[in-house]
Design a protein around this motif. Structure first.
Motif, PDB file in Angstrom:
ATOM      1  N   THR A  64      -8.755   5.759   4.512  1.00  0.00           N
ATOM      2  CA  THR A  64      -8.616   4.518   5.272  1.00  0.00           C
ATOM      3  C   THR A  64      -7.410   3.738   4.774  1.00  0.00           C
ATOM      4  N   ALA A  65      -7.346   3.572   3.475  1.00  0.00           N
ATOM      5  CA  ALA A  65      -6.253   2.785   2.907  1.00  0.00           C
ATOM      6  C   ALA A  65      -4.910   3.443   3.174  1.00  0.00           C
ATOM      7  N   LYS A  66      -4.913   4.757   3.195  1.00  0.00           N
ATOM      8  CA  LYS A  66      -3.660   5.465   3.434  1.00  0.00           C
ATOM      9  C   LYS A  66      -3.146   5.186   4.844  1.00  0.00           C
ATOM     10  N   ILE A  67      -4.054   5.183   5.792  1.00  0.00           N
ATOM     11  CA  ILE A  67      -3.653   4.911   7.175  1.00  0.00           C
ATOM     12  C   ILE A  67      -3.166   3.469   7.295  1.00  0.00           C
ATOM     13  N   ILE A  68      -3.901   2.567   6.674  1.00  0.00           N
ATOM     14  CA  ILE A  68      -3.469   1.171   6.710  1.00  0.00           C
ATOM     15  C   ILE A  68      -2.118   1.032   6.023  1.00  0.00           C
ATOM     16  N   GLY A  69      -1.941   1.775   4.958  1.00  0.00           N
ATOM     17  CA  GLY A  69      -0.659   1.749   4.247  1.00  0.00           C
ATOM     18  C   GLY A  69       0.479   2.232   5.126  1.00  0.00           C
ATOM     19  N   GLU A  70       0.197   3.271   5.907  1.00  0.00           N
ATOM     20  CA  GLU A  70       1.205   3.770   6.839  1.00  0.00           C
ATOM     21  C   GLU A  70       1.618   2.667   7.813  1.00  0.00           C
ATOM     22  N   LEU A  71       0.606   1.978   8.306  1.00  0.00           N
ATOM     23  CA  LEU A  71       0.885   0.903   9.255  1.00  0.00           C
ATOM     24  C   LEU A  71       1.677  -0.213   8.575  1.00  0.00           C
ATOM     25  N   GLN A  72       1.253  -0.542   7.356  1.00  0.00           N
ATOM     26  CA  GLN A  72       1.922  -1.635   6.651  1.00  0.00           C
ATOM     27  C   GLN A  72       3.372  -1.303   6.331  1.00  0.00           C
ATOM     28  N   ARG A  73       3.610  -0.037   6.176  1.00  0.00           N
ATOM     29  CA  ARG A  73       4.960   0.411   5.865  1.00  0.00           C
ATOM     30  C   ARG A  73       5.945  -0.099   6.917  1.00  0.00           C
ATOM     31  N   PHE A  74       5.455  -0.287   8.122  1.00  0.00           N
ATOM     32  CA  PHE A  74       6.342  -0.702   9.202  1.00  0.00           C
ATOM     33  C   PHE A  74       6.299  -2.201   9.470  1.00  0.00           C
ATOM     34  N   GLN A  75       5.556  -2.913   8.641  1.00  0.00           N
ATOM     35  CA  GLN A  75       5.468  -4.359   8.899  1.00  0.00           C
ATOM     36  C   GLN A  75       6.683  -5.091   8.345  1.00  0.00           C
ATOM     37  N   ILE A  76       7.807  -4.746   8.854  1.00  0.00           N
ATOM     38  CA  ILE A  76       9.057  -5.362   8.445  1.00  0.00           C
ATOM     39  C   ILE A  76       9.797  -5.780   9.701  1.00  0.00           C
ATOM     40  N   PRO A  77      10.097  -7.065   9.802  1.00  0.00           N
ATOM     41  CA  PRO A  77      10.680  -7.540  11.055  1.00  0.00           C
ATOM     42  C   PRO A  77      12.061  -6.941  11.313  1.00  0.00           C
ATOM     43  N   TYR A  78      12.392  -6.875  12.572  1.00  0.00           N
ATOM     44  CA  TYR A  78      13.726  -6.432  12.964  1.00  0.00           C
ATOM     45  C   TYR A  78      14.733  -7.524  12.651  1.00  0.00           C
ATOM     46  N   VAL A 125       0.324   1.230  17.772  1.00  0.00           N
ATOM     47  CA  VAL A 125      -0.812   0.815  16.956  1.00  0.00           C
ATOM     48  C   VAL A 125      -2.075   1.598  17.294  1.00  0.00           C
ATOM     49  N   GLY A 126      -2.215   1.941  18.556  1.00  0.00           N
ATOM     50  CA  GLY A 126      -3.432   2.615  18.992  1.00  0.00           C
ATOM     51  C   GLY A 126      -3.728   3.878  18.218  1.00  0.00           C
ATOM     52  N   MET A 127      -2.670   4.571  17.846  1.00  0.00           N
ATOM     53  CA  MET A 127      -2.855   5.811  17.107  1.00  0.00           C
ATOM     54  C   MET A 127      -3.540   5.544  15.760  1.00  0.00           C
ATOM     55  N   TYR A 128      -3.110   4.491  15.091  1.00  0.00           N
ATOM     56  CA  TYR A 128      -3.733   4.159  13.812  1.00  0.00           C
ATOM     57  C   TYR A 128      -5.191   3.752  14.005  1.00  0.00           C
ATOM     58  N   LEU A 129      -5.421   3.038  15.093  1.00  0.00           N
ATOM     59  CA  LEU A 129      -6.791   2.589  15.342  1.00  0.00           C
ATOM     60  C   LEU A 129      -7.715   3.784  15.563  1.00  0.00           C
ATOM     61  N   THR A 130      -7.211   4.786  16.288  1.00  0.00           N
ATOM     62  CA  THR A 130      -8.019   5.984  16.498  1.00  0.00           C
ATOM     63  C   THR A 130      -8.233   6.712  15.165  1.00  0.00           C
ATOM     64  N   ASP A 131      -7.178   6.842  14.405  1.00  0.00           N
ATOM     65  CA  ASP A 131      -7.312   7.500  13.096  1.00  0.00           C
ATOM     66  C   ASP A 131      -8.358   6.803  12.232  1.00  0.00           C
ATOM     67  N   MET A 154       0.802  -1.215   0.000  1.00  0.00           N
ATOM     68  CA  MET A 154       0.000   0.000   0.000  1.00  0.00           C
ATOM     69  C   MET A 154       0.833   1.260   0.000  1.00  0.00           C
ATOM     70  N   GLY A 155       1.771   1.294   0.875  1.00  0.00           N
ATOM     71  CA  GLY A 155       2.538   2.526   1.005  1.00  0.00           C
ATOM     72  C   GLY A 155       3.684   2.574   0.023  1.00  0.00           C
ATOM     73  N   LYS A 156       4.818   2.782   0.540  1.00  0.00           N
ATOM     74  CA  LYS A 156       5.986   2.827  -0.325  1.00  0.00           C
ATOM     75  C   LYS A 156       6.193   1.415  -0.887  1.00  0.00           C
ATOM     76  N   THR A 157       6.853   1.372  -1.991  1.00  0.00           N
ATOM     77  CA  THR A 157       7.057   0.058  -2.581  1.00  0.00           C
ATOM     78  C   THR A 157       7.974  -0.757  -1.693  1.00  0.00           C
ATOM     79  N   SER A 158       7.673  -2.012  -1.658  1.00  0.00           N
ATOM     80  CA  SER A 158       8.418  -2.861  -0.745  1.00  0.00           C
ATOM     81  C   SER A 158       9.850  -3.088  -1.222  1.00  0.00           C
ATOM     82  N   THR A 159      10.056  -2.826  -2.478  1.00  0.00           N
ATOM     83  CA  THR A 159      11.390  -3.093  -3.018  1.00  0.00           C
ATOM     84  C   THR A 159      12.441  -2.248  -2.329  1.00  0.00           C
ATOM     85  N   SER A 160      12.034  -1.061  -1.925  1.00  0.00           N
ATOM     86  CA  SER A 160      13.017  -0.159  -1.342  1.00  0.00           C
ATOM     87  C   SER A 160      13.402  -0.578   0.065  1.00  0.00           C
ATOM     88  N   ILE A 161      12.631  -1.504   0.598  1.00  0.00           N
ATOM     89  CA  ILE A 161      12.879  -1.865   1.984  1.00  0.00           C
ATOM     90  C   ILE A 161      14.181  -2.637   2.136  1.00  0.00           C
TER      91      ILE A 161
END
Lengths: 1223, 215
Positions: A1124-1138, A1084-1090, A887-894
């Motif tokens: 909605t999708a933008k907020i979810i995209g923001e969240l997904q942007r960080f779904q990269i494991p440490y 996460v709570g912040m996204y849920l409120t948004d 959704m957000g930035k392309t995953s390739t750049s990750i």
């Protein structure tokens, strides 16, 4: 973004350098003014032209001075602003034009795009046939707006605005072919309306002229499309900075000319069609023409309560002209008639008006009509256009309307706000009512001006304005009565109970004002914008009387006296509504042959006299003003070339002269509904498409069998669309004609200023999803996939896609790519976005579609789709896993953030620590958190949380799924919140386990360090949980403990706390997360409120701008889903494991600790910890709570609080008013 | 106008209540400019709104953590900054009312003040046919909580929405004024100094019908 250069209005080719320049601030430089037909748009010229502005328009001087009686001249009223005019007489200025003005020579039949109309009847327009711009006399023209041309004309306006405005950067506009869509759709509409969509149509087959014109029209269209494609390639291939702006500008000029030419062709086509109909002398072939014919021979008689359209129709000189034409045509004596007419004109023009009027009232309908014209037109009417920058709109009436409406609303808003107070002083009430009413009066004044400007509008606005007026009056009356009734003893006079009426009155004011403003805007659109000139008339609302009553009937406070007017009025008189009187005579059936007087009246409208009924004092004043201005504003030219007119204007030639100049034929549309200002459809429909999800899915290797079933020869989308466009380019225009005319729902789509889609009907959205010529915007596609279930059922979507597949068949040239895209949308849905639970029903549409329709066209695709549809039901989870963060930035750049070969950081666990963990596992003693390094604890916590965070599916975040009390599918979101809470509990638990304050302080310090390490790891979620716990009432109250924490640690905690502070909508946290580079674990709570607030704060549907009177159609509010999708995209942007090493033993231990503190009931935990906290450090300050004496409820907590530290456990009992018993 | 208008003060209001009671709609309705088509809750000003109360300009900063009800540990962090609290329940859910008492206890605990400004809000008044919480029940709760004003609202119809915020704001202002000499004192004595004032107000409210505004 857009550079300044791009912002400046594009100067146009062939723009006669008028002395109008919308930018008033710039000084005049007349040097460039006389240049015309400049074909290049060199940058230097752009500069010159833009500085050639002058604050005054200077239309040409009157060519003849002697022919008319100047004292009788009044200006021509033109109640309806027509965007297009058509000359019905040639105009060839023979006199020398002045230095500062350029007049346009007109040929009969020329169509002109009007930019503004000056008060004296001259219009600033661009001639479509040549692209030349200049002044032209409107009395030589009639409105041009035939129904079947309407869409094309509207599209041309949009095209013009878009290409000339420069508001959007070139690359955005020309990056794709969106901006062409309007013109193409307009041509299609014309052909469809005239039953000539296909070459095989009966009309085309039977009429050679029509056939040729149609062909020419389409080849012009094809030429424009080619140019647009060239421009697209050019702008995309060359970096913008290096792009030769001259080259681009020249191409744009060329395109504007081509668009003009297309419209010109369309006009001619319609002329030929009209002739064809007339020569056949048979029943009109289609409905539209029937209407035209009827109107031509029997001008309608508007009923008394006619709508704005009817109102607009008469009193319109253009209409007169058209009717005259039709009547002369029907008489068959047009030729001689026109000759007579002009002779008559010359003769009559020396006569006084009085000689004409008596005759006008009898049997000549048209001459009587101008009497209805309300002559208040004072200035220039502008076309409402996006090209006028806001700064320059200040004086326009539309702007005044908006600003006065805003003021009114804000006053009413604060008034309503006051009403919610429990009580307020009457003085305050009076002053707020007064403010509101004054603001309301201002608004009404603007509406008055518009009414005065055009008497037909007055009728339209009458009801709305009266309603608003009544509401304001009711507010005044309500306020007065309340003040009168309430006994004024002290300041608090108005109780909220009494406010109900006021509130209702105020709310209905808001509503009435809204309606009135909406109607007024519609009128402005119709008549054109003009400069605001306020009228100084009172509206008769006696606001002063409210205060006066107070003064009279009560002993008001000093404030009130101060506010009160000197002379008290007991009751306001019934408010006199000042509505400009207007006269609307019914047009009569025209005579078979026009009489000289008739013609005179029409052709010399400047010589008309104001009608007596309208001549109010105020008007007379204006008249005199106008007389004073006469020297500045020259009268219109008289018809000067009767002979030429006679030659050109020969209705009898119509049937034969197909290829001659435009035929003068009657157009139905003297009713122009200009909507160009409101529709941003084409203006903003441009958006650079990034790499789309569609192409991702189609190019990605999905499953092995795709290579089997999808033949290698099948081109990819990008290949296909490329070949598609190549073939279009290569196509001969004759062959490619139908290609231009695809069916489209583009008009049901809404965009915002950035070009993002904000709304649309389902077919329009689906069409956007499957455009043939550009890859759809990736954000749009992913938003659609993610959220479509919120606005459409899966079955409906499947049907819409199948429809798209079907109707694109009408346009064979694009059918290929579009159908492939339809297939790809289905495929993407089934492969990656399928949710069998909700989507299963759609299979009953998809499967037959795959085998029949799709299978017939693309057998491989059909087979593949069928397979997929069979698989989805049996498989759990997506067949093809979605890319993380699609959704957000392309995953390739990750990948660059965490290269796979980066060694894992070494763990910070010593042997003894490991030993302690192992010992614990064997049943030994439980190690405390103090035994471990804060960094390692933070790491392991982070790993634990991140694992859950990464498994959150976007579906969990839709429709407040996670808040469902039972059966929630948002398992991972729930797990997140549970873990967060558990961690908080763990913090409290570890602190409270020690009786020794010193030990507790050590634990607190340790947690502060852990929190700090979490921050270093960008783990804001754990940070939040720890901070929350340290700040909880349970921990924060342990004063003795905190005294033992060093100031340094306290400061550190303060710093950490500031980061997760929810203040100002998490301003600090948001700033940090913005553009944060993963790995990062956001709160996460912040996204849920948004997400919750996007849902609560945005409606499900929005309105398309209405056409005419009617409300616009209600479409899906796609903007909401994009957000909605933008907020979810923001969240997904960080779904990269440490990239951190997991220590199994420690994870196990942590889990055990969490399980230990987990309690069945959340509240129990909190209470339990608080009780413990109270035991550890009992209340030091037993300050008494409200005593029974002061507590009228008779409930006393004082005593209990003193002796019962468990008082808080009785909360529920207290709620029930049951006496609490100490435990 | 009086000099009070010139100074603008910021007030922090916290909206609390169980999930699904429509408190986000209530807040959105209040802060949102009804004439703006698109609402973006992710910007700093999303929850700020200026209103005028008793001739004063008040900037309300509203903290509504709708959507994070399950993050129970976060609650006290939210409560900490609040000066006034809207406790929202749905008249269609009995449990949503009983959950409020926990929240109130928590507020009193974290603010260490029994007289913290509170307004009780029964939302979804448009769903009268699904009402399960009777008005008398809600009034009883209101009385037991020191006559905290009770309103019934309909966020969907925008009924009484502004009222609840303004009432709360007014309470905060009164508290502010009465405790103006020393904030510390307020902390130490838990608002004892205000008692006469409060008493006065309550009496008056009784006359007005309990200070409850019903549709």
């Amino acid at each position: 973004m857009v550079t300044e250069k791009e912002h400046s209005l594009r100067s146009s080719i062939h723009v006669a350098p008028l002395s109008i320049n919308k930018d008033r601030s710039r000084g005049a430089s007349s040097a460039s003014r006389h240049r015309r037909n400049t074909s290049s748009r060199s940058s230097s010229q752009t500069g010159t032209e833009s500085t050639s502005g002058q604050s005054q328009m200077t239309p040409p001087a009157t060519p003849n001075g002697s022919q008319e009686d100047l004292s009788q001249q009044i200006e021509l009223a033109q109640p309806v602003f027509h965007n297009f005019l058509r000359a019905f007489y040639p105009f060839h200025p023979t006199y020398a034009v002045s230095d500062t003005t350029v007049t346009l020579p007109l040929n009969e039949g020329d169509v002109v795009l009007v930019h503004s109309v000056h008060t004296n009847g001259w219009a600033d327009g661009t001639l479509l046939i040549s692209g030349a711009r200049g002044w032209l006399p409107t009395n030589y023209c009639e409105a041009y707006d035939p129904e079947s041309m309407r869409n094309l004309l509207k599209a041309l306006l949009n095209f013009w605005d878009l290409l000339r405005s420069g508001v959007i950067s070139d690359s955005e506009v020309f990056g794709n072919q969106e901006f062409m869509r309007g013109i193409i759709a307009g041509v299609r509409y014309l052909l469809e309306k005239s039953n000539c969509l296909t070459r095989e149509s009966h009309l085309i087959q039977s009429n050679e002229g029509l056939r040729r014109n149609r062909k020419a029209l389409l080849s012009d269209l094809s030429a424009l499309v080619k140019t647009a494609k060239r421009l697209q390639e050019y702008t995309s291939s060359v970096p913008p900075s290096h792009a030769d702006s001259d080259e681009i500008n020249n191409t744009i000029d060329e395109m504007i000319l081509k668009a003009f030419k297309i419209v010109t062709r369309g006009v001619r086509f319609l002329d030929v069609l009209d002739d064809d109909l007339r020569t056949r002398q048979q029943q009109p072939i289609h409905r539209l023409m029937a209407t035209v014919a009827e109107e031509a021979y029997n001008p309608p008689t508007p009923p008394a309560d006619s709508t704005s359209f009817d109102g607009a129709q008469h009193g319109d000189p253009a209409y007169d002209a058209a009717s005259r034409r039709s009547s002369s045509r029907s008489s068959g004596s047009g030729l001689s008639g026109s000759q007579r007419l002009d002779e008559q004109t010359k003769r009559q023009s020396y006569k006084r008006m009085e000689t004409k009027h008596p005759s006008a009232s009898s049997s000549r309908p048209l001459s009587s009509r101008p009497s209805s014209v309300h002559i208040k037109r004072q200035s220039i009417s502008h076309r409402l256009s996006a090209t006028i920058p806001a700064a320059q709109r200040q004086n326009l009436v539309s702007e005044r309307l908006n600003s006065s409406h805003d003021t009114f609303l804000s006053h009413l808003g604060s008034f309503i706000g006051r009403l919610h107070l429990q009580s307020q002083s009457s003085a305050d009430l009076i002053s707020t009512v007064r403010q509101s009413v004054t603001a309301g009066q201002d608004l009404l004044k603007v509406v008055e001006v518009i009414c005065a400007h055009d008497n037909q509008s007055a009728e339209v606005l009458d009801a709305a304005r009266n309603a608003m007026y009544d509401r304001i009056n009711q507010l005044v009356i309500a306020a007065r009565e309340i003040i009168t009734l309430s006994g004024i003893e002290d300041e608090d006079v108005v109780m909220p109970q009494q406010n109900g009426r006021l509130l209702m009155a105020a709310t209905s004011c808001v509503k009435a004002a809204g309606e009135c403003v909406a109607k007024t805007k519609f009128v402005i659109e119709r008549i054109g914008d003009f400069e605001f000139e306020p009228q100084n008339e009172g509206l008769g609302i006696d606001i002063a009387s409210i205060g006066a009553v107070t003064e009279e009937e009560s002993k008001p406070s000093a404030d009130i006296i101060e506010d009160s007017p000197p002379e008290p009025a007991s009751r306001p008189p019934p408010p006199p509504l000042i509505i400009p009187s207007y006269e609307k005579p019914l047009p009569q059936v025209p005579l078979a042959s026009p009489t000289p007087e008739d013609n005179f009246a029409r052709l010399s409208p400047t010589a008309l006299e104001p009608v007596a009924e309208n001549a109010t004092a105020e008007q007379q004043m204006m008249d005199s003003k106008q007389e004073a201005r006469k020297s500045l504003l020259p009268p219109l030219p008289k018809m000067t070339s009767p002979l030429m007119t006679q030659e050109d204007y020969s209705p009898s030639e119509h049937s034969s002269a197909h290829d001659s100049e435009f035929q003068a034929s009657f157009r139905s549309g003297s009713i122009a509904i200009s909507n160009s200002g409101t529709s941003s459809t084409y203006l903003s429909g441009m958006r650079d498409s990034e790499q789309s999800m569609l192409s991702q899915t189609s190019t990605r290797a999905t499953t092995p069998d795709i290579s089997v079933y999808v033949p290698r020869t099948q081109p990819s989308i990008s290949e296909l669309s490329m070949t598609g466009s190549q073939s279009t380019l290569a196509d001969d225009a004759d062959d490619g004609e139908s290609k231009m005319l695809e069916k489209t729902y583009a008009h049901e789509l809404m965009h915002n200023k950035e070009g993002q889609i904000t709304g649309g009907t389902l077919p329009a959205l689906v069409e956007r999803l499957t455009t043939h010529d550009s890859t759809p915007d990736s954000i749009f596609v992913s938003t659609f996939y993610l959220t479509f279930r919120l606005f459409v059922t899966p079955t409906e979507l499947a049907k819409a896609l199948v429809d798209r597949f079907d109707y694109v068949g009408e346009s064979p040239h694009i059918a290929g790519p579009v159908r492939l895209r339809v297939y790809n949308v289905f495929k993407g849905w089934l492969e990656s976005h399928w949710r069998d639970l909700s989507d299963h029903d759609a299979l009953s549409i998809i499967q037959p579609f795959a085998t029949e329709k799709l299978g017939r066209v693309l057998p491989g695709a059909g087979k593949r789709l069928l397979e997929l549809s069979q698989k989805v039901s049996s498989t759990d989870g997506p067949l093809v896993p979605r890319l993380v963060s699609s959704m957000g930035k392309t995953s390739t750049s990750i990948a660059q953030y965490i290269p796979a070969d980066t060694p894992l950081p070494p763990t910070g666990l010593s042997k003894s620590q490991m030993g302690a963990l192992k010992n614990w596992k064997m049943g030994g003693s439980n190690p405390t958190i103090l035994e471990f390094d804060p960094l390692e604890l933070a790491r392991q916590l982070t790993i634990k949380e991140m694992t859950i965070f990464c498994s959150i599916m976007p579906e969990e975040l839709l429709g407040s799924e996670w808040t469902k009390r039972s059966g929630s599918n948002a398992v991972n979101v729930r797990a997140m919140s549970t873990l967060s809470t558990d961690l908080s509990n763990l913090v409290a638990d570890t602190i409270l386990q020690y009786d020794d304050a010193k030990k507790r302080a050590v634990i607190i310090k340790h947690w502060i360090k852990i929190a700090h390490k979490c921050l270093e790891l960008n783990n804001y979620d754990s940070l939040m949980a720890i901070i929350c716990s340290l700040n909880s009432s349970t921990i924060i109250r342990l004063k003795r403990t905190w005294d033992m924490v060093s100031q340094k640690r306290k400061d550190m905690l303060k710093g950490l706390q500031a980061i997760v502070e929810p203040d100002k909508n998490y301003a600090v946290l948001r700033r940090r997360l913005h553009d944060h580079v993963p790995p990062c674990l956001p709160f996460v709570g912040m996204y849920l409120t948004d997400l919750t607030f996007v849902d609560a704060g945005n409606a499900a549907t929005r309105q398309l701008p209405g056409l005419g009177d009617s409300d616009g159609m209600s479409v899906i509010n796609f903007d909401k889903h994009t957000r909605t999708a933008k907020i979810i995209g923001e969240l997904q942007r960080f779904q990269i494991p440490y990239r951190l090493a997991e220590i199994a033993e420690m994870q196990e231990w942590l889990q055990a600790q969490i399980v230990r503190v987990k309690s069945s009931s959340e509240n129990e935990n909190v209470q339990q910890y608080y009780r413990k906290s109270l035991l550890l450090e009992p209340r030091e300050n037993m300050h008494p709570r409200p005593s029974p004496i002061n507590d009228p409820t008779g409930f006393s907590s004082t005593q209990k609080d003193k002796f019962d530290i468990f008082a808080w456990t009785h909360s529920r009992d207290r709620g029930n008013n049951v006496p609490a018993t100490p435990i | 106008m009086s000099a009070r208008t010139s100074q603008r003060r910021d007030y922090h209001i916290v909206v609390l209540g169980a999930g699904g009671v429509g408190k986000s709609c209530l807040t959105a309705q209040f802060v949102q400019n009804v004439w703006i088509e698109s609402y973006d809750p992710t910007i700093e000003d999303s929850y700020r709104k200026q209103i005028e109360v008793d001739g004063r300009q008040c900037m309300l900063e509203i903290l509504d953590t709708a959507g994070t009800e399950q993050f129970t540990a976060m609650r006290e962090l939210y409560m900490k900054t609040g000066q006034g609290f809207l406790l929202v329940f749905s008249i269609t859910s009995q449990s949503s009312l009983s959950e409020l008492s926990e929240l109130r206890e928590q507020i009193i605990r974290i603010k260490d003040d029994e007289n913290v400004p509170i307004v009780i809000v029964g939302n979804k008044s448009d769903l009268e046919e699904h009402r399960v919480v009777t008005r008398s029940r809600a009034f009883a709760v209101s009385q037991s909580w020191g006559n905290a004003p009770y309103y019934e609202t309909s966020a969907r119809r925008r009924a009484n929405v502004d009222e609840v915020f303004i009432d709360l704001c007014r309470q905060i202002i009164r508290k502010d004024n009465s405790s103006a000499p020393s904030y510390e004192e307020e902390l130490v004595y838990g608002g004892r100094e205000r008692k006469p004032h409060r008493h006065h107000r309550r009496r008056k409210k009784k006359k007005e019908g309990g200070g409850c505004v019903l549709l």
